[in-house]
Design a protein around this motif. Sequence first.
Motif, PDB file in Angstrom:
ATOM      1  N   ASP A 172       0.783  -1.151   0.196  1.00  0.00           N
ATOM      2  CA  ASP A 172      -0.110  -0.082  -0.015  1.00  0.00           C
ATOM      3  C   ASP A 172       0.951   1.141  -0.032  1.00  0.00           C
ATOM      4  N   ASP A 173       1.788   1.397  -0.856  1.00  0.00           N
ATOM      5  CA  ASP A 173       2.756   2.358  -1.111  1.00  0.00           C
ATOM      6  C   ASP A 173       2.967   3.135  -2.208  1.00  0.00           C
ATOM      7  N   ILE A 174       1.785   3.117  -3.070  1.00  0.00           N
ATOM      8  CA  ILE A 174       1.765   3.800  -4.196  1.00  0.00           C
ATOM      9  C   ILE A 174       1.447   5.320  -3.859  1.00  0.00           C
ATOM     10  N   GLY A 175       2.170   6.292  -4.347  1.00  0.00           N
ATOM     11  CA  GLY A 175       1.941   7.570  -4.236  1.00  0.00           C
ATOM     12  C   GLY A 175       1.283   8.400  -5.550  1.00  0.00           C
ATOM     13  N   ASP A 176       1.212   9.472  -5.657  1.00  0.00           N
ATOM     14  CA  ASP A 176       0.780  10.299  -7.012  1.00  0.00           C
ATOM     15  C   ASP A 176       1.581  10.181  -8.059  1.00  0.00           C
ATOM     16  N   GLU A 177       2.713   9.447  -7.991  1.00  0.00           N
ATOM     17  CA  GLU A 177       3.589   9.726  -9.287  1.00  0.00           C
ATOM     18  C   GLU A 177       3.245   8.612 -10.236  1.00  0.00           C
ATOM     19  N   GLY A 178       2.346   7.758  -9.904  1.00  0.00           N
ATOM     20  CA  GLY A 178       1.808   7.017 -11.029  1.00  0.00           C
ATOM     21  C   GLY A 178       1.888   5.372 -10.492  1.00  0.00           C
ATOM     22  N   LEU A 179       1.522   4.428 -11.586  1.00  0.00           N
ATOM     23  CA  LEU A 179       1.523   3.062 -11.128  1.00  0.00           C
ATOM     24  C   LEU A 179       2.740   2.636 -11.146  1.00  0.00           C
ATOM     25  N   VAL A 180       2.967   1.525 -10.610  1.00  0.00           N
ATOM     26  CA  VAL A 180       4.140   0.770 -10.616  1.00  0.00           C
ATOM     27  C   VAL A 180       3.964  -0.436 -11.177  1.00  0.00           C
ATOM     28  N   ASP A 181       5.041  -1.125 -11.225  1.00  0.00           N
ATOM     29  CA  ASP A 181       4.856  -2.444 -11.883  1.00  0.00           C
ATOM     30  C   ASP A 181       3.930  -3.459 -11.299  1.00  0.00           C
ATOM     31  N   GLN A 182       3.548  -4.468 -11.957  1.00  0.00           N
ATOM     32  CA  GLN A 182       2.816  -5.458 -11.082  1.00  0.00           C
ATOM     33  C   GLN A 182       3.445  -5.983  -9.792  1.00  0.00           C
ATOM     34  N   PRO A 183       2.639  -6.669  -8.932  1.00  0.00           N
ATOM     35  CA  PRO A 183       1.233  -6.557  -8.555  1.00  0.00           C
ATOM     36  C   PRO A 183       0.685  -5.373  -8.167  1.00  0.00           C
ATOM     37  N   TYR A 184      -0.379  -4.961  -8.434  1.00  0.00           N
ATOM     38  CA  TYR A 184      -1.025  -3.611  -7.734  1.00  0.00           C
ATOM     39  C   TYR A 184      -2.617  -3.897  -7.981  1.00  0.00           C
ATOM     40  N   ALA A 185      -3.340  -3.344  -7.309  1.00  0.00           N
ATOM     41  CA  ALA A 185      -4.699  -3.340  -7.234  1.00  0.00           C
ATOM     42  C   ALA A 185      -5.534  -2.172  -7.237  1.00  0.00           C
ATOM     43  N   ILE A 186      -6.265  -1.978  -7.682  1.00  0.00           N
ATOM     44  CA  ILE A 186      -7.547  -0.767  -7.311  1.00  0.00           C
ATOM     45  C   ILE A 186      -8.533  -1.042  -6.231  1.00  0.00           C
ATOM     46  N   VAL A 187      -8.358  -0.009  -5.295  1.00  0.00           N
ATOM     47  CA  VAL A 187      -9.391  -0.141  -4.237  1.00  0.00           C
ATOM     48  C   VAL A 187     -10.476   0.875  -4.362  1.00  0.00           C
ATOM     49  N   ILE A 188     -11.498   0.289  -4.675  1.00  0.00           N
ATOM     50  CA  ILE A 188     -12.837   1.060  -5.027  1.00  0.00           C
ATOM     51  C   ILE A 188     -13.669   1.289  -3.648  1.00  0.00           C
ATOM     52  N   ARG A 189     -13.586   2.779  -3.494  1.00  0.00           N
ATOM     53  CA  ARG A 189     -13.969   3.101  -1.961  1.00  0.00           C
ATOM     54  C   ARG A 189     -15.641   3.365  -1.834  1.00  0.00           C
ATOM     55  N   PRO A 190     -16.142   2.912  -0.739  1.00  0.00           N
ATOM     56  CA  PRO A 190     -17.802   2.881  -0.256  1.00  0.00           C
ATOM     57  C   PRO A 190     -18.472   4.204  -0.759  1.00  0.00           C
ATOM     58  N   ALA A 191     -17.838   5.277  -0.913  1.00  0.00           N
ATOM     59  CA  ALA A 191     -18.643   6.663  -0.987  1.00  0.00           C
ATOM     60  C   ALA A 191     -18.894   6.567  -2.570  1.00  0.00           C
ATOM     61  N   ILE A 192     -18.464   5.538  -3.535  1.00  0.00           N
ATOM     62  CA  ILE A 192     -18.748   5.586  -4.729  1.00  0.00           C
ATOM     63  C   ILE A 192     -20.236   5.495  -4.912  1.00  0.00           C
ATOM     64  N   VAL A 193     -20.889   4.733  -3.879  1.00  0.00           N
ATOM     65  CA  VAL A 193     -22.133   4.518  -4.164  1.00  0.00           C
ATOM     66  C   VAL A 193     -22.874   5.667  -3.867  1.00  0.00           C
ATOM     67  N   ASP A 194     -22.486   6.562  -3.147  1.00  0.00           N
ATOM     68  CA  ASP A 194     -23.283   7.781  -2.802  1.00  0.00           C
ATOM     69  C   ASP A 194     -23.011   8.866  -3.994  1.00  0.00           C
ATOM     70  N   ILE A 195     -21.802   8.774  -4.476  1.00  0.00           N
ATOM     71  CA  ILE A 195     -21.559   9.934  -5.549  1.00  0.00           C
ATOM     72  C   ILE A 195     -22.079   9.376  -6.926  1.00  0.00           C
ATOM     73  N   LEU A 196     -22.355   8.085  -7.193  1.00  0.00           N
ATOM     74  CA  LEU A 196     -22.516   7.713  -8.354  1.00  0.00           C
ATOM     75  C   LEU A 196     -23.623   6.664  -7.864  1.00  0.00           C
ATOM     76  N   GLY A 197     -25.004   6.982  -7.974  1.00  0.00           N
ATOM     77  CA  GLY A 197     -25.908   6.164  -7.593  1.00  0.00           C
ATOM     78  C   GLY A 197     -26.517   5.370  -8.676  1.00  0.00           C
ATOM     79  N   GLU A 198     -27.893   4.938  -8.355  1.00  0.00           N
ATOM     80  CA  GLU A 198     -28.484   4.173  -9.473  1.00  0.00           C
ATOM     81  C   GLU A 198     -28.901   4.913 -11.016  1.00  0.00           C
ATOM     82  N   THR A 199     -28.928   6.093 -10.832  1.00  0.00           N
ATOM     83  CA  THR A 199     -29.293   6.981 -11.988  1.00  0.00           C
ATOM     84  C   THR A 199     -27.706   6.715 -13.133  1.00  0.00           C
ATOM     85  N   ALA A 200     -26.777   6.738 -12.400  1.00  0.00           N
ATOM     86  CA  ALA A 200     -25.504   6.294 -12.925  1.00  0.00           C
ATOM     87  C   ALA A 200     -25.268   5.051 -13.576  1.00  0.00           C
ATOM     88  N   LEU A 201     -25.661   4.314 -12.775  1.00  0.00           N
ATOM     89  CA  LEU A 201     -25.678   2.626 -13.220  1.00  0.00           C
ATOM     90  C   LEU A 201     -26.673   2.553 -14.239  1.00  0.00           C
TER      91      LEU A 201
END
Length: 223
Positions: free
Chosen positions: A163-192
């Motif tokens: 968990d040490d990636i900064g704003d400089e960009g992606l690094v070599d694999q392996p890495y993952a994208i962490v999708i955060r719970p507020a996405i439900v509030d910010i992009l709701g059913e209308t977006a889906l």
Amino acid sequence: MSNAYWETLAARSNGMHVPADFEAAAYRMVTEQVLYHADRASKAAYHLVERYERDIRDALEPLGVDVRVNRQLRYVYAIPRHGKSGGATTLQTVFALVLRMVYEDGAKVGDLNDDGEVICDLIELEEKYRILTGRELPAKGELDALMRSMKRWGIARLSTEHDDIGDEGLVDQPYAIVIRPAIVDILGETALQRLSQWQGASIPAADDAAGEEPGHDDVTEQP
């Protein structure tokens, strides 16, 4: 909001906070949109907004910003009532909606960590992006830029095993994208619903402007 308002709140805190603490927290709500208890840099501001929710809401209401608190997953977020037209590109919007769908699928099967986040590796993301959009996932440079936008909007971040990636960009694999719970509030059913309309159809060119910055369910109403 006048400084007297923050001074009054500080006086009510019995020495726990100074006026600048409240002012800074309110400013961060407007500029960052989501503050998570899980983020070390946001923990103190989260606690302040959570404790003084009504007061912070009253302070930001004249600006057309609604403040809400999710105490179960421990984050606070701001929803602008008047979205800014032309704030997000179609590529940003499509990518955000794909992440929203991935989160939805993960949440349905209980694949959440303790902070309510869904972890998605690059292989899964490439597959979901291809299925949902009929296109290949953007290349590294574009993906870097997209993830910086997702982080700024408070809906996703990058993570490695350490968990040490900064704003400089992606690094070599392996890495993952962490999708955060507020996405439900910010992009709701209308977006889906809009994403489902795009499936099997022609998605607008990636450099076209989407309707509005993420901030409410109607983010993609005017791509």
